[in-house]
Structures are given as structure tokens and as C-alpha cells.
Scaffold this motif. Structure first.
Motif, short mmCIF file in Angstrom:
data_model
loop_
_atom_site.label_atom_id
_atom_site.label_comp_id
_atom_site.label_asym_id
_atom_site.label_seq_id
_atom_site.Cartn_x
_atom_site.Cartn_y
_atom_site.Cartn_z
N GLU A 189 0.84 -1.19 0.00
CA GLU A 189 0.00 0.00 0.00
C GLU A 189 0.88 1.25 0.00
OE1 GLU A 189 -3.24 0.67 -0.08
OE2 GLU A 189 -3.94 -1.40 -0.13
N PRO A 190 0.53 2.27 -0.82
CA PRO A 190 1.26 3.53 -0.74
C PRO A 190 1.10 4.17 0.64
CG PRO A 190 -0.13 3.44 -2.71
CD PRO A 190 -0.53 2.29 -1.84
N CYS A 191 2.17 4.78 1.13
CA CYS A 191 2.12 5.52 2.40
C CYS A 191 3.31 6.45 2.41
CB CYS A 191 2.16 4.57 3.59
SG CYS A 191 2.08 5.39 5.21
N MET A 192 3.10 7.66 1.93
CA MET A 192 4.19 8.63 1.87
C MET A 192 4.51 9.15 3.28
SD MET A 192 5.40 8.90 -1.14
CE MET A 192 6.43 10.32 -0.77
N ALA A 193 5.81 9.25 3.54
CA ALA A 193 6.31 9.79 4.81
C ALA A 193 5.62 9.15 6.01
CB ALA A 193 6.16 11.30 4.84
N PRO A 194 5.67 7.82 6.16
CA PRO A 194 5.00 7.18 7.30
C PRO A 194 5.56 7.68 8.62
CG PRO A 194 6.52 5.66 6.22
CD PRO A 194 6.42 6.87 5.35
N ALA A 195 4.66 7.96 9.57
CA ALA A 195 5.09 8.44 10.88
C ALA A 195 4.00 8.13 11.89
CB ALA A 195 5.35 9.95 10.85
N GLY A 196 4.36 7.47 12.96
CA GLY A 196 3.42 7.19 14.04
C GLY A 196 2.65 5.91 13.82
N THR A 197 2.55 5.12 14.89
CA THR A 197 1.75 3.90 14.85
C THR A 197 1.22 3.61 16.25
OG1 THR A 197 1.71 1.54 14.24
CG2 THR A 197 3.72 2.38 15.25
N ILE A 198 0.06 2.97 16.30
CA ILE A 198 -0.56 2.60 17.57
C ILE A 198 -1.54 1.47 17.29
CG2 ILE A 198 -2.49 4.23 17.39
CD1 ILE A 198 -2.10 4.78 20.41
N THR A 199 -1.74 0.60 18.26
CA THR A 199 -2.70 -0.49 18.11
C THR A 199 -3.92 -0.21 18.98
OG1 THR A 199 -0.99 -2.12 17.63
CG2 THR A 199 -3.09 -2.96 18.43
N THR A 200 -5.10 -0.29 18.37
CA THR A 200 -6.35 -0.17 19.11
C THR A 200 -7.06 -1.51 19.10
OG1 THR A 200 -7.87 0.38 17.30
CG2 THR A 200 -6.51 2.17 18.15
N ARG A 201 -8.22 -1.57 19.74
CA ARG A 201 -9.00 -2.80 19.72
C ARG A 201 -9.47 -3.13 18.30
NH1 ARG A 201 -11.55 -5.92 23.50
NH2 ARG A 201 -11.14 -4.48 25.22
N VAL A 202 -9.53 -2.12 17.43
CA VAL A 202 -10.00 -2.32 16.06
C VAL A 202 -8.89 -2.79 15.14
CG1 VAL A 202 -11.10 -1.18 14.08
CG2 VAL A 202 -11.76 -0.55 16.42
N GLY A 203 -7.69 -2.25 15.31
CA GLY A 203 -6.60 -2.62 14.42
C GLY A 203 -5.36 -1.79 14.69
N ALA A 204 -4.35 -1.99 13.86
CA ALA A 204 -3.10 -1.26 13.97
C ALA A 204 -3.12 -0.07 13.03
CB ALA A 204 -1.92 -2.17 13.65
N ILE A 254 -1.22 3.15 11.10
CA ILE A 254 0.03 3.72 10.61
C ILE A 254 -0.29 5.08 10.01
CG2 ILE A 254 1.92 3.52 8.94
CD1 ILE A 254 1.68 0.51 9.12
N GLY A 255 0.39 6.11 10.47
CA GLY A 255 0.17 7.45 9.94
C GLY A 255 0.89 7.64 8.61
N CYS A 256 0.22 8.28 7.67
CA CYS A 256 0.79 8.61 6.36
C CYS A 256 0.55 10.10 6.10
CB CYS A 256 0.14 7.79 5.25
SG CYS A 256 0.16 6.00 5.50
N GLN A 257 1.19 10.62 5.08
CA GLN A 257 1.06 12.03 4.77
C GLN A 257 -0.37 12.42 4.46
OE1 GLN A 257 3.11 13.72 1.15
NE2 GLN A 257 4.39 14.65 2.74
N ASP A 258 -1.14 11.52 3.86
CA ASP A 258 -2.51 11.84 3.45
C ASP A 258 -3.59 11.23 4.34
OD1 ASP A 258 -2.14 9.20 2.76
OD2 ASP A 258 -2.92 9.38 0.73
N GLY A 259 -3.20 10.65 5.47
CA GLY A 259 -4.18 10.04 6.37
C GLY A 259 -3.57 8.91 7.16
N ALA A 260 -4.28 7.80 7.24
CA ALA A 260 -3.78 6.66 8.01
C ALA A 260 -4.18 5.36 7.34
CB ALA A 260 -4.32 6.69 9.44
#
Length: 407
Positions: free
Chosen positions: A220-235, A237-243
Motif C-alpha cells: 500500500e502507498p504511504c508517503m512519509a509514514p510516521a506514528g503507529t498505535i494499536t487499538t482494539r480495532v486494528g493497527a 500507521i500514519g501517512c502524509q494523506d491520512g492513516a
């Protein structure tokens, strides 16, 4: 009542603490909730109450555990001088000059969806994972199964650790993949992992791998990935245009894209924080506001910042509270609907912020915890009661990094 307690080592003190229930996992099939062990580990004691403590590492690497039930302190050991810290609620992953050093606090919670199991065992310094450069560590909400991801920026090495082996005191790499050096991520998702890839030193995409390092074909495209966290729903990953939101569906790794609202000009979130496992996460939109991501609704909300902030976390309780640390050292309790200030403390960590000592703000189900390294203090804050300071703990040394453990 506000109390002040001096922290000191108690020989042979038992690590027993009180904790909020730890929340869930990265998707139904990756929760491990059907595991017959229910988080049990040989040599660990299952207890009736949830565990909670504050495990800290000072600037020289000394590791201590504060039991929040009886307020005793245990010296666990030493690591090299740390520059950053990540936790999953049991383990502490300390960034050092040579890689990541791992501490087992010895207290944890197993989330079985409709109930919980609570454990304690002997704490220990487990050892290190070698690597070059700044390391990004990504964990799940289960400390006895699945994987833990480490991405080393200078070497580009992508490492997935066996978390079940960690629970037995062993550091075992499930894979180590060579990549182009960049500030990337290795994000565990059930029995899989998402690994960022780069071009010219900048992350451009994520690729799926099995736990033994075989590519799944998912990319999957993900420009400038930054930040990650796991919730009860899923994992997340932050991307430049969203998550990206990843979970396991049956035997397959699935990824959904959650774009930022159309027309937004606010900077993307660079990190996320919440009360562990809850569906809603929060991150700063630069100096322009607060991003709230509801992983259950797959939606973003941009809230205004009432004052310049350095950190924000989503409590995601019935009242929709947010907690924020202001640049002047105050802790703010914010309305999650409009960002308005509901309560605030005095400037508790002004000296730490002015000396770049990096205070840590943590939220659980009932309390918030704030480290004040330069002030040599730890604060317990009742955020639902007008940000009342419930307890204050003095520390013998500077608590450079603090993690809430047992959750």
C-alpha cells in the motif's frame, strides 16, 4: 488527599500494583483471545486484581518500579543511558547508542475481550537488540503472544521480535530484513507485520510480511509514514494523506485507508496516543490543532488547540475526554467534541520543558500520570475530578523516562 512520597529502594520488595483493565488487540483474529493460556507464563502468578505501576529509567540507566498500591519501590537493574522509550504496558524498550535494550516489568494484563487475567512475575533486564540509528518500536496490546517491531533508521534493518519468547525471558528475532535506510516502521498485526519501504531515504509504502519474513504480496502507498498505535480495532500507521488501518481477517492481512478530510491544510499527525487499546486516538496537527482518529468509525476530526501544546492523548471514556500537556507545563482536560478546556492544573513541568527533559503524560481508565524529570517528581492526576492532583511522588534521581506497566 494530596500526598508526597519519597521513592527509595526496598530490598526484596514485591512488585504488586493496581491497574486499570488493559484493552484489546489488533482485530478479532489477532487478539489471541482464544489462546488457552490466557496470557499465563511459567513461573508467573495469576492474581485476582489488575496490576499497575510506574516503571522508570533515569538518565544513567537505572531502572526502578513504583508500586501504585503500596507505594513501594523496587530496583530492577540497569541499562545503558537511554534516549527514548516505548512500552506495551509490560516491557520497556529503551533506545541506546547501540540499539534497543529491553526491560520486563514483571506485571501484565491479558485481555480476553469479555474479561481479563492479571499476572505478576519477577522483573528483569532481558538484554538488547543491536541496530544503528534512531529506532521506532511498535507493539501490540498483548505481551505474551504475537510480535514486536523495530525499525532502525541508519541501517534500515527491519526487525520483528517474538513476543512470546520475550515473555519467557528470551530475545528472539523472527526476521531481520535489510532495507534502504529511512525513518520507517515495522508494525506487528497478528501473525503478520507491515514494513515500510523507502525511495531516496523517504518512506513511500508499506508491505505485508508473514512472521517468518515472507512477503505476502500486500503493498500500500504511504508517503512519509510516521506514528503507529494499536487499538482494539486494528493497527494504525500514519501517512502524509491520512492513516492505514490494518487487521487480520481469517488468515489474511487486510489494510484500509482512512484519508484526512478533503480540503484540510493542517499538518499530518506525527504520532498517536490514547488510553491503551481504545478505538479513538489523538495526535497533534502541528501547531494548528488536534487530530482525533476514530478507528471504529474510520473518521478524522480536527479540533482547535486552546493553547500551544506538546502532547495530546485520547482518554476515550464516556465523557470523551482528551488530555493535553501545554508548552507552559500545565495538564489540560479537554472536551473531545470541541476541544474546549474543562479543567487544568498549575504548570507542573515548566522546568522540565524548558530544559528539554521530556515529561511523559499517560492516561488510564481512572488516572493520568505525569513525569517531571527536572523537578524529580511523578504526579498522579484525577482528570475526571477537575484535574485534581491525587498523589505526588518524589524521586531520588531524574526519571528520564516513565512507563505505566501492569496494564
Amino acid at each position: 488527599m494530596r500526598s508526597r512520597i519519597t521513592l527509595f529502594a526496598l530490598t526484596g520488595a514485591l512488585i504488586v500494583s493496581l491497574a486499570a483493565c488493559a484493552p484489546g488487540s489488533a482485530g478479532p483474529s489477532s487478539s489471541g483471545s482464544s489462546d488457552a493460556g490466557h496470557g499465563a507464563v511459567a513461573g508467573a502468578e495469576e492474581v485476582a486484581e489488575p496490576q499497575l505501576g510506574l516503571t522508570s529509567i533515569d538518565s544513567d540507566g537505572a531502572v526502578r518500579h513504583l508500586d501504585l498500591l503500596d507505594e513501594s519501590v523496587t530496583d530492577i537493574g540497569e541499562v545503558s543511558s537511554p534516549s527514548a522509550l516505548t512500552t506495551d504496558g509490560r516491557y520497556l524498550f529503551a533506545q541506546t547508542d547501540d540499539g534497543i535494550e529491553i526491560v520486563d516489568s514483571g506485571v501484565w494484563t491479558w485481555d480476553h475481550v469479555d474479561h481479563f487475567h492479571y499476572y505478576r512475575a519477577d522483573p528483569a533486564v532481558l538484554g538488547s537488540v543491536p541496530g544503528d540509528g534512531t529506532a521506532a518500536v511498535a507493539t501490540t496490546n498483548l505481551s505474551t503472544t504475537g510480535g514486536t517491531g523495530i525499525s532502525f533508521a541508519d541501517s534500515g534493518d527491519a526487525v520483528l521480535l517474538d513476543t512470546q519468547a520475550l515473555s519467557k525471558g528470551e530475545i528472539r528475532e523472527l526476521f531481520r530484513i535489510e532495507r534502504e535506510p529511512h525513518e520507517g516502521l515495522v508494525v506487528p498485526v497478528g501473525s503478520f507485520a507491515l514494513v515500510t519501504e523507502a525511495s531516496d531515504g523517504v518512506g513511500t509504502s508499506v508491505r505485508g510480511y508473514t512472521a517468518d519474513g515472507e512477503a505476502t504480496g500486500l503493498a500500500e502507498p504511504c508517503m512519509a509514514p510516521a506514528g503507529t498505535i494499536t487499538t482494539r480495532v486494528g493497527a494504525v500507521i500514519g501517512c502524509q494523506d491520512g492513516a492505514l488501518l490494518a487487521h487480520v481477517d481469517g488468515d489474511d492481512l487486510r489494510v484500509e485507508r482512512i484519508p484526512y478530510p478533503a480540503g484540510t491544510t493542517a499538518p499530518p499527525a506525527q504520532s498517536f496516543d490514547n488510553r491503551e487499546g481504545r478505538p479513538t486516538v489523538a495526535g497533534l496537527a502541528g501547531s494548528e490543532g488536534i487530530w482525533m482518529l476514530d478507528t471504529r468509525a474510520r473518521s478524522w476530526t480536527l479540533l482547535p488547540s486552546p493553547t500551544p501544546l506538546v502532547h495530546v492523548t485520547a482518554v476515550d471514556d464516556e465523557e470523551g475526554h482528551l488530555l493535553a500537556l501545554a508548552q507552559d507545563g500545565r495538564v489540560l482536560v479537554l472536551n473531545g467534541d470541541d476541544g474546549s478546556t474543562l479543567a487544568e492544573t498549575a504548570p507542573l513541568v515548566a522546568e522540565s520543558l524548558s530544559s528539554d527533559s521530556a515529561p511523559t503524560l499517560i492516561a488510564d481508565q481512572h488516572r493520568a500520570y505525569l513525569s517531571a524529570p527536572a523537578e524529580h517528581l511523578l504526579y498522579e492526576i484525577d482528570y475526571a475530578d477537575a484535574a485534581r492532583i491525587a498523589r505526588t511522588f518524589e524521586t531520588a534521581t531524574e526519571p528520564a523516562f516513565v512507563a505505566e506497566t501492569g496494564r
